[in-house]
Design a protein around this motif. Structure first.
Motif, PDB file in Angstrom:
ATOM      1  N   MET A 567       0.841  -1.206   0.000  1.00 23.41           N
ATOM      2  CA  MET A 567       0.000   0.000   0.000  1.00 23.41           C
ATOM      3  C   MET A 567       0.870   1.249   0.000  1.00 23.41           C
ATOM      4  N   LYS A 568       1.919   1.187   0.788  1.00 28.41           N
ATOM      5  CA  LYS A 568       2.799   2.346   0.862  1.00 28.41           C
ATOM      6  C   LYS A 568       3.422   2.625  -0.507  1.00 28.41           C
ATOM      7  N   LEU A 569       3.831   1.560  -1.167  1.00 24.16           N
ATOM      8  CA  LEU A 569       4.444   1.707  -2.489  1.00 24.16           C
ATOM      9  C   LEU A 569       3.420   2.236  -3.493  1.00 24.16           C
ATOM     10  N   HIS A 570       2.223   1.659  -3.442  1.00 29.20           N
ATOM     11  CA  HIS A 570       1.208   1.968  -4.443  1.00 29.20           C
ATOM     12  C   HIS A 570       0.658   3.386  -4.295  1.00 29.20           C
ATOM     13  N   PHE A 571       0.331   3.766  -3.054  1.00 31.65           N
ATOM     14  CA  PHE A 571      -0.320   5.068  -2.870  1.00 31.65           C
ATOM     15  C   PHE A 571       0.696   6.202  -2.678  1.00 31.65           C
ATOM     16  N   ARG A 572       1.931   5.830  -2.454  1.00 32.92           N
ATOM     17  CA  ARG A 572       3.016   6.804  -2.286  1.00 32.92           C
ATOM     18  C   ARG A 572       2.620   7.962  -1.370  1.00 32.92           C
ATOM     19  N   GLU A 573       1.913   7.625  -0.307  1.00 32.20           N
ATOM     20  CA  GLU A 573       1.483   8.689   0.601  1.00 32.20           C
ATOM     21  C   GLU A 573       2.519   8.847   1.700  1.00 32.20           C
ATOM     22  N   SER A 574       2.888  10.090   1.945  1.00 28.97           N
ATOM     23  CA  SER A 574       3.920  10.291   2.939  1.00 28.97           C
ATOM     24  C   SER A 574       3.400  10.026   4.343  1.00 28.97           C
ATOM     25  N   ASP A 575       2.047  10.162   4.524  1.00 29.45           N
ATOM     26  CA  ASP A 575       1.541   9.965   5.882  1.00 29.45           C
ATOM     27  C   ASP A 575       1.295   8.488   6.215  1.00 29.45           C
ATOM     28  N   LEU A 576       1.461   7.625   5.228  1.00 33.53           N
ATOM     29  CA  LEU A 576       1.246   6.198   5.496  1.00 33.53           C
ATOM     30  C   LEU A 576       2.501   5.643   6.182  1.00 33.53           C
ATOM     31  N   PRO A 577       2.357   5.212   7.443  1.00 30.39           N
ATOM     32  CA  PRO A 577       3.550   4.700   8.117  1.00 30.39           C
ATOM     33  C   PRO A 577       4.066   3.437   7.446  1.00 30.39           C
ATOM     34  N   ASP A 578       5.278   3.055   7.757  1.00 27.39           N
ATOM     35  CA  ASP A 578       5.826   1.898   7.048  1.00 27.39           C
ATOM     36  C   ASP A 578       5.208   0.582   7.522  1.00 27.39           C
ATOM     37  N   ALA A 579       5.512  -0.466   6.766  1.00 26.45           N
ATOM     38  CA  ALA A 579       4.916  -1.782   6.989  1.00 26.45           C
ATOM     39  C   ALA A 579       5.059  -2.243   8.425  1.00 26.45           C
ATOM     40  N   ILE A 580       6.223  -2.017   8.968  1.00 27.65           N
ATOM     41  CA  ILE A 580       6.489  -2.527  10.312  1.00 27.65           C
ATOM     42  C   ILE A 580       5.592  -1.840  11.331  1.00 27.65           C
ATOM     43  N   ASN A 581       5.491  -0.508  11.222  1.00 27.44           N
ATOM     44  CA  ASN A 581       4.661   0.222  12.173  1.00 27.44           C
ATOM     45  C   ASN A 581       3.224  -0.248  12.126  1.00 27.44           C
ATOM     46  N   ILE A 582       2.719  -0.400  10.897  1.00 25.20           N
ATOM     47  CA  ILE A 582       1.320  -0.800  10.757  1.00 25.20           C
ATOM     48  C   ILE A 582       1.126  -2.205  11.319  1.00 25.20           C
ATOM     49  N   ALA A 583       1.991  -3.105  10.898  1.00 23.29           N
ATOM     50  CA  ALA A 583       1.851  -4.501  11.326  1.00 23.29           C
ATOM     51  C   ALA A 583       1.927  -4.586  12.841  1.00 23.29           C
ATOM     52  N   GLN A 584       2.870  -3.831  13.403  1.00 22.12           N
ATOM     53  CA  GLN A 584       3.055  -3.870  14.850  1.00 22.12           C
ATOM     54  C   GLN A 584       1.818  -3.402  15.581  1.00 22.12           C
ATOM     55  N   LYS A 585       1.247  -2.311  15.059  1.00 23.23           N
ATOM     56  CA  LYS A 585       0.076  -1.739  15.716  1.00 23.23           C
ATOM     57  C   LYS A 585      -1.074  -2.751  15.715  1.00 23.23           C
ATOM     58  N   ILE A 586      -1.235  -3.417  14.566  1.00 24.16           N
ATOM     59  CA  ILE A 586      -2.351  -4.333  14.428  1.00 24.16           C
ATOM     60  C   ILE A 586      -2.119  -5.623  15.203  1.00 24.16           C
ATOM     61  N   CYS A 587      -0.887  -6.089  15.164  1.00 27.61           N
ATOM     62  CA  CYS A 587      -0.631  -7.424  15.705  1.00 27.61           C
ATOM     63  C   CYS A 587      -0.269  -7.409  17.189  1.00 27.61           C
ATOM     64  N   SER A 588      -0.116  -6.221  17.768  1.00 23.34           N
ATOM     65  CA  SER A 588       0.313  -6.227  19.175  1.00 23.34           C
ATOM     66  C   SER A 588      -0.864  -6.573  20.085  1.00 23.34           C
TER      67      SER A 588
END
Ligand code: GLN
Length: 588
Positions: A567-588
């Motif tokens: 998603m980060k690659l596709h939408f190239r949005e600067s406000d989209l946090p990186d994969a790790i941050n997102i995954a961490q938030k969801i999976c914690s």
């Protein structure tokens, strides 16, 4: 004279002076466990497992203990030898049992790990009957389909009831009514209902309502005939679930009701839906859960407060399905590109990750048999991430290696699963470490640099020569790595395996010096299980099959990471946090 049921209950095992034979496991209490038995008519592939797992989920939400079992008609002892092209994916359980893909549906829907007790084949049943015969357990009797083979089936179900302490065992019979190979299962279910007594069993007949384009209306004749065939086996269905493309009309359901002696309110329309995760609410909306509780006379066992809580949690999840706003495309390479069932768990894991991230994940199937370094760009230009899944044999491997190279060199998010892990290691060895002839000895037994190999010490570890490493294993995760962050800073995680070949430990140092990080390994053994490239936006692989343990309410972190990176690659949005941050938030 004792009546037949009384006599039956006194017989705990084999007897030569009566026609009653029904081995009862020690400690089995009749009436404690009820049975819901799901059978299909008209055609296979209707979604018996989906119906059964959704109903089981509704019962589980109410605080009841449920235990599913799939009874397969085929003679194979397990699903390990089945071609996924013919039968769908091989779903591996934590205890190493190789089963049918329906077990995956149950595990996901119930968020529950299953075991070999939840899966049987005709092969297993006959195997144990024949072993008992050789052991002399039948005391001189001629061993027959009825009562001995059917007795073995009932024994299996009752053992499951005891071991799982279930309020309801959900029995799914593979194939369709009328097949020769599952007929003894159906007969065993008739006997079970007779022995357990009224109110003990709820029979569900799944059927199919046709809607030929040329007629433009729903036709129920085939369904009627299918149900008739079920009734001829001596079983009166209690519920009919009508599969169809569109909601089944009142008239079609009335016809089915009259024909099958099933009250109209228990003839249920199970039409196609965008996601299987919305089917529990379809069942709930028409009150089928309470119909079943009433039929089984266990309304007093439920916990409505628990149900409210569980249902709210589930609805939070299903609400997100309808709110998916962004489309993202992930490529999946694979041999069996025409049969989606062979990749059922991967598709599910992507769906789970996508729902959590608010994305609809579209899949582009990539046939790697024609792919090379020169045409791979064309094939991958419209995907935002790629998965190279597991597989066996040599076909299409060079194409998969080309995909791994393209992803590594072009910052395309990559998730390698089992064979996909191995091909990425081969690619790294060839193009980064300069080992031009690197390969897996599965693909080229004589290659000079067999970086993926069956190792002598591993053969010793497994004790079974080159046999498959199967089932759940712990993985030690290295602190400070991407994997460590993805898994919520855990140093030990568990995943499921099904493979023979591994990274040859002799090359590990060389690979690590060149920048590949092995972030997960087997505790106490030099078996590499997760790798990553720290400088890449998302390039990760595992020798395990992380898709097998992804659950709707608990998406698998490696998949969440992939979709987030895509998603980060596709939408190239600067406000989209990186994969790790997102995954961490969801999976914690
Ligand atoms: N064929 C490879 C092996 O046996 C990979 C297996 C897989 O992808 N499941 O190791």
């Amino acid at each position: 004279m004792p009546d037949s049921r009384e006599l039956l209950s006194k017989i705990s095992d084999v007897s030569t002076d009566t026609e009653y034979f029904s081995p009862m496991p020690a400690g089995y209490k009749k009436g404690k466990c009820r049975y819901v038995i799901v059978m299909g008519t008209v055609m296979s592939g209707l979604g018996k497992g989906i119906f059964s797992s959704c109903l089981a989920k509704l019962m589980q939400d109410k605080g009841l203990k449920v235990a599913p079992i799939k009874l397969e008609g085929y003679l194979n002892i397990d699903s390990g030898t089945l071609n996924p092209f013919r039968h769908g994916e091989v779903f591996v359980l934590d205890d190493g049992m190789e089963t049918d893909m329906d077990l995956g549906t149950y595990e996901r829907m119930l968020d529950q790990n299953l075991s070999k007790a939840n899966f049987s084949t005709s092969g297993q049943i006959y195997n144990s009957v024949l072993a008992k015969e050789r052991h002399g357990d039948y005391l001189g009797r001629d061993v027959q389909m009825i009562p001995h083979v059917t007795g073995e089936v009932k024994l299996k179900l009752r053992n499951l009831a005891i071991d799982s302490d279930a309020d309801i065992v959900f029995v799914e019979i593979g194939g369709t009514v009328g097949d020769l190979e599952n007929a003894f299962y159906i007969e065993a279910m008739r006997e079970l209902a007779y022995e357990e007594g009224p109110g003990s069993c709820c029979f569900v007949g799944l059927t199919y309502i046709m809607e030929p384009k040329t007629l433009g209306e729903q036709k129920s004749k085939a369904a009627q005939l299918g149900i008739k065939m079920l009734m001829q086996t001596g079983i009166q269905p209690d519920i009919i679930a009508c599969r169809a493309e569109n909601p089944v009309s009142q008239t079609a359901r009335q016809k089915i009701s009259v024909f099958s002696n099933v009250p109209f309110e228990r003839v249920f329309s199970m039409h196609d839906s965008a996601s299987i995760y919305t089917i529990p609410s379809m069942l709930r909306d028409c009150g089928l859960d309470f119909e079943v509780l009433r039929l089984l006379k266990i309304e007093d066992r439920i916990n409505l407060r628990k149900e409210r809580k569980e249902w709210a949690r589930w609805c939070d999840f299903t609400d997100k399905i309808t709110k998916k706003t962004r489309d993202i495309t992930i490529g999946i390479t694979g041999k069996y590109t025409s049969v989606r069932d062979s990749y059922a768990s991967i598709i599910n894991a992507l769906e789970h990750a996508g729902i959590w991230l608010g994305a609809k994940v579209n899949i582009k199937w990539i046939d790697t048999t024609r792919l090379t370094d020169s045409n791979v760009t064309e094939e991958l230009k419209d995907v935002s991430g790629i998965i190279v899944p597991g597989g066996f044999g040599t076909r299409g491997t060079e194409g998969k290696i080309a995909c791994a190279r393209y992803a590594r060199e072009n910052d395309l998010p990559y998730l390698g699963i089992c064979l996909g892990f191995q091909v990425a290691v081969i690619e790294f060895a060839r193009n980064v470490c300069g080992l031009k002839d690197a390969n897996s000895t599965e693909i080229d037994p004589n290659c000079a640099n067999g970086v993926i190999d069956i190792l002598p010490e591993q053969k010793k570890i497994e004790g079974l020569g080159g046999n498959m490493r199967l089932g759940g294993r712990d993985i030690e995760v290295k602190s400070g790595t991407i994997a460590f962050e993805l898994f919520g800073k855990k140093n030990m995680v568990r995943m499921r395996f099904r493979h023979r070949y591994e990274v040859d430990p002799g090359y590990i140092e060389q690979f690590e010096k060149a920048g590949l990080v092995f972030s997960g390994k087997a505790p106490d053994y030099p078996i590499m299980q997760i790798f990553e490239l720290p400088e890449h936006p998302y390039f990760i692989g595992t020798q395990a099959h992380p898709c097998l343990t992804s659950r709707p309410l608990d998406p698998q972190p490696m998949f969440v990471g992939l979709v987030a990176a895509a998603m980060k690659l596709h939408f190239r949005e600067s406000d989209l946090p990186d994969a790790i941050n997102i995954a961490q938030k969801i999976c914690s």
